[in-house]
Design a protein around this motif. Structure first.
Motif, short mmCIF file in Angstrom:
data_model
loop_
_atom_site.label_atom_id
_atom_site.label_comp_id
_atom_site.label_asym_id
_atom_site.label_seq_id
_atom_site.Cartn_x
_atom_site.Cartn_y
_atom_site.Cartn_z
N PRO A 152 0.82 -1.22 0.00
CA PRO A 152 0.00 0.00 0.00
C PRO A 152 0.86 1.27 0.00
CG PRO A 152 -0.89 -1.59 1.56
CD PRO A 152 0.42 -2.15 1.07
N PHE A 153 1.97 1.28 0.73
CA PHE A 153 2.85 2.45 0.75
C PHE A 153 3.43 2.71 -0.64
CE2 PHE A 153 7.11 4.19 0.86
CZ PHE A 153 6.94 5.36 1.60
N ILE A 154 3.95 1.66 -1.27
CA ILE A 154 4.56 1.82 -2.61
C ILE A 154 3.51 2.32 -3.59
CG2 ILE A 154 5.55 0.53 -4.58
CD1 ILE A 154 7.55 0.89 -2.30
N GLU A 155 2.31 1.80 -3.47
CA GLU A 155 1.27 2.14 -4.46
C GLU A 155 0.70 3.54 -4.22
OE1 GLU A 155 -1.28 -1.34 -5.01
OE2 GLU A 155 0.44 -2.40 -5.87
N LYS A 156 0.95 4.09 -3.03
CA LYS A 156 0.55 5.47 -2.75
C LYS A 156 1.64 6.45 -3.17
CE LYS A 156 -1.56 7.58 1.16
NZ LYS A 156 -1.84 7.43 2.57
N LYS A 157 2.88 6.05 -2.92
CA LYS A 157 4.00 6.98 -3.12
C LYS A 157 4.49 7.00 -4.57
CE LYS A 157 8.64 7.97 -1.61
NZ LYS A 157 9.04 9.19 -1.07
N TYR A 158 4.40 5.86 -5.27
CA TYR A 158 4.91 5.78 -6.65
C TYR A 158 3.76 5.60 -7.62
CZ TYR A 158 9.56 5.33 -4.66
OH TYR A 158 10.72 5.57 -3.98
N LYS A 159 4.02 6.03 -8.87
CA LYS A 159 3.03 5.81 -9.92
C LYS A 159 3.21 4.37 -10.39
CE LYS A 159 1.00 9.73 -11.32
NZ LYS A 159 0.79 10.01 -12.69
N VAL A 160 2.39 3.48 -9.88
CA VAL A 160 2.53 2.08 -10.26
C VAL A 160 1.19 1.50 -10.71
CG1 VAL A 160 4.50 1.69 -8.72
CG2 VAL A 160 2.20 1.14 -7.94
N LEU A 161 1.29 0.41 -11.47
CA LEU A 161 0.11 -0.30 -11.94
C LEU A 161 -0.36 -1.21 -10.81
CD1 LEU A 161 1.65 -0.89 -15.41
CD2 LEU A 161 -0.49 0.34 -15.05
N LYS A 162 -1.57 -0.99 -10.35
CA LYS A 162 -2.06 -1.69 -9.15
C LYS A 162 -2.93 -2.87 -9.55
CE LYS A 162 -2.31 2.83 -7.02
NZ LYS A 162 -3.15 3.79 -6.34
N ASP A 163 -2.27 -3.87 -10.03
CA ASP A 163 -3.02 -5.03 -10.53
C ASP A 163 -2.10 -6.23 -10.47
OD1 ASP A 163 -5.35 -5.59 -12.94
OD2 ASP A 163 -3.60 -6.89 -12.91
N ARG A 164 -2.66 -7.39 -10.19
CA ARG A 164 -1.86 -8.61 -10.07
C ARG A 164 -1.00 -8.88 -11.30
NH1 ARG A 164 -3.90 -12.68 -12.61
NH2 ARG A 164 -3.00 -14.20 -11.20
N ASN A 165 -1.48 -8.44 -12.48
CA ASN A 165 -0.70 -8.66 -13.70
C ASN A 165 0.58 -7.83 -13.73
OD1 ASN A 165 -2.10 -10.61 -15.31
ND2 ASN A 165 -3.77 -9.13 -15.37
N TYR A 166 0.66 -6.85 -12.85
CA TYR A 166 1.82 -5.94 -12.83
C TYR A 166 2.58 -6.02 -11.52
CZ TYR A 166 -0.61 -4.34 -16.93
OH TYR A 166 -1.24 -4.30 -18.15
N ARG A 167 2.36 -7.11 -10.76
CA ARG A 167 3.16 -7.30 -9.54
C ARG A 167 3.91 -8.62 -9.64
NH1 ARG A 167 -1.72 -6.47 -6.64
NH2 ARG A 167 -2.10 -4.24 -6.35
N ALA A 168 5.23 -8.53 -9.44
CA ALA A 168 6.08 -9.72 -9.44
C ALA A 168 6.77 -9.83 -8.09
CB ALA A 168 7.12 -9.63 -10.55
#
Ligand code: FER
Length: 286
Positions: A152-168
């Protein structure tokens, strides 16, 4: 004629994929040597509030060359081993050199790499008896810290794709076990999972993958690697055997004369990272 064109196109795509995805899983000399005259990514240390541990915890972030706040990126969570902390990959593996080189060669989909501290306890340094039960337990507790605090911290602080297809997720040894346990245990969160020289904390295959058919449909990639001279190879081998017996597509990369060290882990990162966030040629998954 039309059929021929389709065939030609298909074989072109096939060749391109297998080249881009390194079909024979070879690692070229110099893949881990810093090059002059190429762009570099940026390394930062961040700290986040952990409700799980009750402390501020540190993680290291590598953003790719040309990183732009206007774009959204996928994220790789890259985990360390039992004797390390958030700096282990940097100190031992210089992943930024491997990744900078891959970007320079156009072989990597731009991504943010997060290197957390996987020992989720108040004193999370690798000091004293690193094998003590409370410290080993902290590697399991990290699942909650990762899911409820760090992501949750990373996804708030950085512009990231918040979806299982984009998390490794991937890691070495204890971090390999964590990656398999947490990745396969949370396929609603992760779809790219890698275990390098996974340690005895790796759950038994039947626990890791209770429903192979379901997992098959959810996984983009399951990558398992180990040195053939690593005393822990049985943990990778039994997972590989289970996957094979259940017809689950995966990559099992055994490194000849490979020990339990950064030679194996650097090679594994080099291979695994190139698959991420791209279509995978099914022929490469056995
Ligand atoms: C063990 C042997 C090795 C173990 C952990 C490891 C928890 C981890 C090694 C590493 O992370 O390098 O029995 O038990």
């Amino acid at each position: 004629m039309k059929r021929l064109l389709i065939l030609l196109f298909a074989s072109f795509v096939g060749i391109t994929f297998s080249y881009a995805q390194n079909e024979n899983n070879t690692v070229p000399e110099g893949f881990d040597i810093a090059r002059e005259g190429i762009q570099h990514g940026t390394i930062d240390t961040i700290s986040y509030k952990s409700k799980t541990v009750g402390t501020e915890r540190r993680a290291i972030i590598y953003t790719p060359p040309g990183y732009s706040k206007k774009k959204k990126y996928p994220v790789l969570y890259l985990l360390h081993g039992i004797g390390g902390d958030e700096k282990e990959w940097l100190n031992g593996g210089q992943p930024q050199v491997i990744l900078d080189n891959l970007y320079a060669d156009g072989k990597l989909e731009p991504m943010i790499v997060v290197m957390p501290n996987g020992r989720a306890m108040k004193d999370d340094r690798a000091v004293g008896n690193i094998m003590s039960p409370d410290k080993v337990q902290a590697f399991a507790t990290f699942e909650n810290d990762l899911l409820n605090d760090l992501i949750p911290f990373i996804e708030k602080k950085y512009k990231v794709l918040k979806d299982r297809n984009y998390r490794a997720i991937a890691g070495l040894s204890m971090g390999g076990g964590q990656s398999l346990n947490f990745g396969l245990g949370n396929l609603d969160v992760f779809s790219w999972v890698g275990g390098f020289s996974s340690a005895p904390n790796t759950k038994k295959p039947e626990e890791l993958i209770p429903d192979p058919e379901k997992a098959k449909g959810q996984l983009n990639l399951l990558f398992i690697s180990c040195g053939d001279s690593d005393g822990l190879i049985s943990f990778s081998q039994r997972t590989h055997d289970f996957l094979t017996n259940n017809d689950m597509p995966h990559i099992y990369h055994v490194i000849p004369e490979g020990k339990h060290d950064f030679k194996v882990w650097k090679e594994s990162l080099y291979l695994y990272s190139q698959y991420l966030f791209k279509p995978i040629d099914p022929a490469l998954l056995k």
